[in-house]
Every structure is written in C-alpha cells, then in structure tokens.
Motif scaffolding. Structure first.
Motif, PDB file in Angstrom:
ATOM      1  N   ASP A  94      41.942  44.047  34.171  1.00 33.11           N
ATOM      2  CA  ASP A  94      41.485  43.327  32.980  1.00 33.11           C
ATOM      3  C   ASP A  94      39.986  43.093  33.081  1.00 33.11           C
ATOM      4  N   ILE A  95      39.323  43.098  31.933  1.00 36.16           N
ATOM      5  CA  ILE A  95      37.899  42.769  31.826  1.00 36.16           C
ATOM      6  C   ILE A  95      37.752  41.728  30.716  1.00 36.16           C
ATOM      7  N   ILE A  96      37.111  40.613  31.041  1.00 40.66           N
ATOM      8  CA  ILE A  96      36.850  39.611  30.012  1.00 40.66           C
ATOM      9  C   ILE A  96      35.362  39.275  29.994  1.00 40.66           C
ATOM     10  N   ASN A  97      34.868  38.896  28.816  1.00 40.34           N
ATOM     11  CA  ASN A  97      33.503  38.385  28.665  1.00 40.34           C
ATOM     12  C   ASN A  97      33.589  36.925  28.259  1.00 40.34           C
ATOM     13  N   VAL A  98      32.864  36.090  28.972  1.00 42.44           N
ATOM     14  CA  VAL A  98      32.893  34.646  28.727  1.00 42.44           C
ATOM     15  C   VAL A  98      31.479  34.174  28.435  1.00 42.44           C
ATOM     16  N   GLU A  99      31.345  32.954  27.949  1.00 43.61           N
ATOM     17  CA  GLU A  99      30.020  32.359  27.806  1.00 43.61           C
ATOM     18  C   GLU A  99      29.450  32.099  29.187  1.00 43.61           C
ATOM     19  N   SER A 100      28.134  32.120  29.271  1.00 41.37           N
ATOM     20  CA  SER A 100      27.483  31.995  30.569  1.00 41.37           C
ATOM     21  C   SER A 100      27.376  30.524  30.972  1.00 41.37           C
ATOM     22  N   ASN A 101      28.555  29.942  31.260  1.00 40.08           N
ATOM     23  CA  ASN A 101      28.601  28.575  31.770  1.00 40.08           C
ATOM     24  C   ASN A 101      29.857  28.414  32.620  1.00 40.08           C
ATOM     25  N   ILE A 102      29.901  27.368  33.415  1.00 40.70           N
ATOM     26  CA  ILE A 102      30.992  27.169  34.366  1.00 40.70           C
ATOM     27  C   ILE A 102      32.323  27.010  33.649  1.00 40.70           C
ATOM     28  N   SER A 103      32.358  26.181  32.614  1.00 42.40           N
ATOM     29  CA  SER A 103      33.612  25.882  31.929  1.00 42.40           C
ATOM     30  C   SER A 103      34.248  27.133  31.338  1.00 42.40           C
ATOM     31  N   SER A 104      33.461  27.929  30.643  1.00 44.14           N
ATOM     32  CA  SER A 104      33.996  29.140  30.022  1.00 44.14           C
ATOM     33  C   SER A 104      34.480  30.125  31.080  1.00 44.14           C
ATOM     34  N   GLY A 105      33.707  30.269  32.158  1.00 41.19           N
ATOM     35  CA  GLY A 105      34.120  31.157  33.245  1.00 41.19           C
ATOM     36  C   GLY A 105      35.392  30.687  33.914  1.00 41.19           C
ATOM     37  N   ASN A 106      35.507  29.382  34.091  1.00 37.96           N
ATOM     38  CA  ASN A 106      36.686  28.796  34.724  1.00 37.96           C
ATOM     39  C   ASN A 106      37.942  29.003  33.885  1.00 37.96           C
ATOM     40  N   LYS A 107      37.853  28.667  32.600  1.00 39.45           N
ATOM     41  CA  LYS A 107      39.018  28.808  31.717  1.00 39.45           C
ATOM     42  C   LYS A 107      39.438  30.263  31.563  1.00 39.45           C
ATOM     43  N   GLY A 108      38.438  31.148  31.392  1.00 36.88           N
ATOM     44  CA  GLY A 108      38.743  32.565  31.236  1.00 36.88           C
ATOM     45  C   GLY A 108      39.403  33.145  32.469  1.00 36.88           C
ATOM     46  N   THR A 109      38.936  32.733  33.635  1.00 39.82           N
ATOM     47  CA  THR A 109      39.497  33.241  34.887  1.00 39.82           C
ATOM     48  C   THR A 109      40.940  32.772  35.076  1.00 39.82           C
ATOM     49  N   LYS A 110      41.191  31.485  34.826  1.00 32.53           N
ATOM     50  CA  LYS A 110      42.554  30.961  34.991  1.00 32.53           C
ATOM     51  C   LYS A 110      43.523  31.653  34.028  1.00 32.53           C
ATOM     52  N   ARG A 111      43.061  31.889  32.824  1.00 32.81           N
ATOM     53  CA  ARG A 111      43.910  32.582  31.852  1.00 32.81           C
ATOM     54  C   ARG A 111      44.199  34.018  32.307  1.00 32.81           C
ATOM     55  N   MET A 112      43.192  34.678  32.837  1.00 37.37           N
ATOM     56  CA  MET A 112      43.367  36.052  33.306  1.00 37.37           C
ATOM     57  C   MET A 112      44.340  36.118  34.483  1.00 37.37           C
ATOM     58  N   ILE A 113      44.234  35.155  35.406  1.00 32.23           N
ATOM     59  CA  ILE A 113      45.139  35.117  36.555  1.00 32.23           C
ATOM     60  C   ILE A 113      46.580  34.870  36.106  1.00 32.23           C
ATOM     61  N   GLU A 114      46.720  33.996  35.134  1.00 30.29           N
ATOM     62  CA  GLU A 114      48.072  33.703  34.627  1.00 30.29           C
ATOM     63  C   GLU A 114      48.682  34.916  33.927  1.00 30.29           C
ATOM     64  N   GLU A 115      47.864  35.650  33.183  1.00 32.63           N
ATOM     65  CA  GLU A 115      48.373  36.811  32.462  1.00 32.63           C
ATOM     66  C   GLU A 115      48.570  38.022  33.368  1.00 32.63           C
TER      67      GLU A 115
END
Length: 333
Positions: A201-222
């Motif tokens: 999977d490849i995701i693009n997030v906003e360049s901040n901690i919160s967006s990176g954190n949420k996107g990563t957790k969602r990717m791990i869950e999926e």
C-alpha cells in the motif's frame, strides 16, 4: 588702524563660516555615503516550506551563518504548514515588491508556485531552489539532497532485513512535492529488485504528525501483513513511529524514516524506528545563501545542481562519534 582690524575680523569671520559650511557638507556627504552603503547591501529572501521542524530550523541556521559571513541582508519566512503553497506565493511576491536581488525557495507544490516564480524572474531576481524543486528550468541553481539516491538508501536499509518476505507500506507526504516523489521513486525502483519485496500500500498524508499517525494506523489495520514501513520526512517519520508504538508492533514492523530530532533519535534507540536517512539541512541553507550571493555579484553560476550529503543512521551505528554529530549538530540558534 582700527578700520584695518575691523576688515581683518570680518575676513576671519567669513573664513570661519566657509570652513563650517565645508565641514557640514563633508559630514552630510559622509552620512549619505554610509546610507548608500547600507542600501547597497545585497538582499536575499528565503521562502521555506515551513519554519518549525528541526529540519527547517537547521536550514535557517545555515542561512544565518552564511548571511553573516557574506554580509547580506536576509529574511527567512515560511508557510504555515507544508501544504500552504498560497502563503509561499504571497511571500515570493512580497520579495519582488521589496526588491530582493535573489530568492532562495523550497517549493511545497512543484506546479502551484510557477506563476509567482515567473514574476520574480521577470523582475530580474535570481532564483535558487533548495530542498524541493519546481517544474521549470527558468531558475539559476538547485541545491538539495539527491532525493532519488536518498530513496535508494532507504531501500538498502529495508533490504538489510533478513525476513523471507518484505510486505511494504509507504507513507509519503504531499503528492505534489517534488522531493517526496523522487524519494519514493528511488525507493520503489531499488527495493523491488529484490524478489522478497512487495509494495502492499502507498498513502499520501499531510506533512504533520497527526495525519501521518492516523494514516499509518489505518494502513496497518487494513493490511495486517505489512512488516515494513518506509516514510520520507521528519513529520511523517514521527507519525509512523508513534503509530507503531501505539499498535505495540515494534518487533513486527521495520520502520525506515527520514530526518531527525530528539524524539526520533529516542525512537531509533528504543526500536520504534529502525533506520533514519539524515540529510544535511545546515549545508542546504548555507549553500543557498552563498550561491545566491555569488549570483548577485557575478550574475552567473557554472553549476546548475548541487547535491548535499546523506547518511544512513541505524541503532547499530547511531552512537558512532561522527553519527552523533549528525544526529545532534551544534548550530546557531
């Protein structure tokens, strides 16, 4: 006799007045010369992606050091966040209005600042790109990490993993940011040469901690099969590191990130992050001002691209003396 003395006194008074006028004019001219010298001090406007991260603070330190050494006036301003290209465009136009002789610029979006940069060029302003480029050849010089090669370096860190299968997730920042795209391209092209590797999977997030954190957790869950995550700047590296900690998957997921600060160094030591690709932001800032100054003075530059160093830091080599200096540089505040 008295008449003669009166004449002499009058003559002496005239001479005094003339001398006073000469001295006054001399002082005025000297002051004007000093004002002219101040006015002639070269002015360079730095327009950064941001100002708050450790990376950009290091860039600012390099800028300040070079400005002092070369005797130039510098302004260092950046966007409110690393998606805010509109503020960058406003800052470019502000530099044009303030008659900057050079603009040192790091583009949030490779396309959205083209018009502003073109206006600067029409005004005869030199443009030096640092860190992240723009889709035009109408610039004087680009100074940055070799971002494609840095992506390959991140891939090398992943390929040192002994796992039989490498199920990889990529957490990148703004898709329109040139340096992020180049790092991702270098990473993918290198890592996929190994038959063990698969990009899940490849995701693009906003360049901040919160967006990176949420996107990563969602990717791990999926995609629970992911056992490697690569990410490409300071904020996303922090977001990924926190996500892996919160999911309690330090032993299950290898994380390769970019850049450093005190928190990332601590994450590296305790295993939330396994490797960091460190750039040289101080040099990027210093060389940006140095070369802008040379352009102002000589109006030409033999080089069109200058690459600065990158270093792979792992838990195994992070305490080496040279690597400690890179992780924790002593810089001007």
């Amino acid at each position: 006799m008295n008449e003669t003395m009166r004449v002499k006194k009058m003559q002496n008074k005239k001479i005094s007045i003339v001398l006073s006028v000469i001295l006054l004019l001399s002082a005025v001219l000297s002051g004007c010369e000093q004002v002219t010298q101040v006015q002639q001090k070269p002015y360079i406007a730095v327009v950064a992606k941001a100002t708050e991260s450790r990376f950009w603070k290091s860039v600012a330190s390099g800028v300040s050091t070079a400005a002092t050494e070369y005797g130039v006036k510098v302004t260092f301003e950046g966007a409110r966040n690393e998606e805010d290209y509109a503020t960058q465009n406003d800052l470019i136009m502000k530099a044009v209005e303030n008659r900057a002789q050079a603009i040192v610029f790091s583009a949030i979006d490779a396309n959205k600042s083209l018009e502003a940069i073109q206006e600067a060029r029409k005004a005869g302003i030199h443009v030096v790109i640092i860190d992240s480029g723009i889709n035009t050849e109408d610039i004087d010089l680009e100074i940055s990490t070799d971002n494609y090669a840095a992506g390959e370096m991140a891939a090398d860190a992943v390929l040192a993993n002994k796992a039989q299968e490498l199920k990889i997730g990529i957490v990148n920042f703004d898709i329109n940011s040139a340096n992020g795209r180049q790092r991702e391209e270098g990473f993918k092209n290198k890592v996929l040469q190994d038959k063990r590797a698969e990009i899940v999977d490849i995701i693009n997030v906003e360049s901040n901690i919160s967006s990176g954190n949420k996107g990563t957790k969602r990717m791990i869950e999926e995609h629970p099969e992911i056992n490697v995550i690569a990410t490409f700047n300071e904020w996303t590296s922090l977001g990924v590191g926190y996500a892996v900690e919160e999911k309690e998957m330090l032993e299950d997921i290898q994380v390769v990130g970019f850049d450093s600060n005190v928190i990332l160094a601590d994450m590296l030591e305790r295993g939330s992050v396994d490797a960091l690709i460190l750039q040289n932001p101080f040099s990027i800032g210093y060389l940006g001002i140095e070369n802008a100054y040379k352009l102002i003075k000589n109006n030409k530059q033999s080089e069109t691209v200058i690459f600065t160093d990158t270093t792979l830091i792992t838990r195994e080599n992070m305490f080496d003396e040279n690597n400690q200096k890179i992780l924790f540089p002593i810089e001007n505040e």
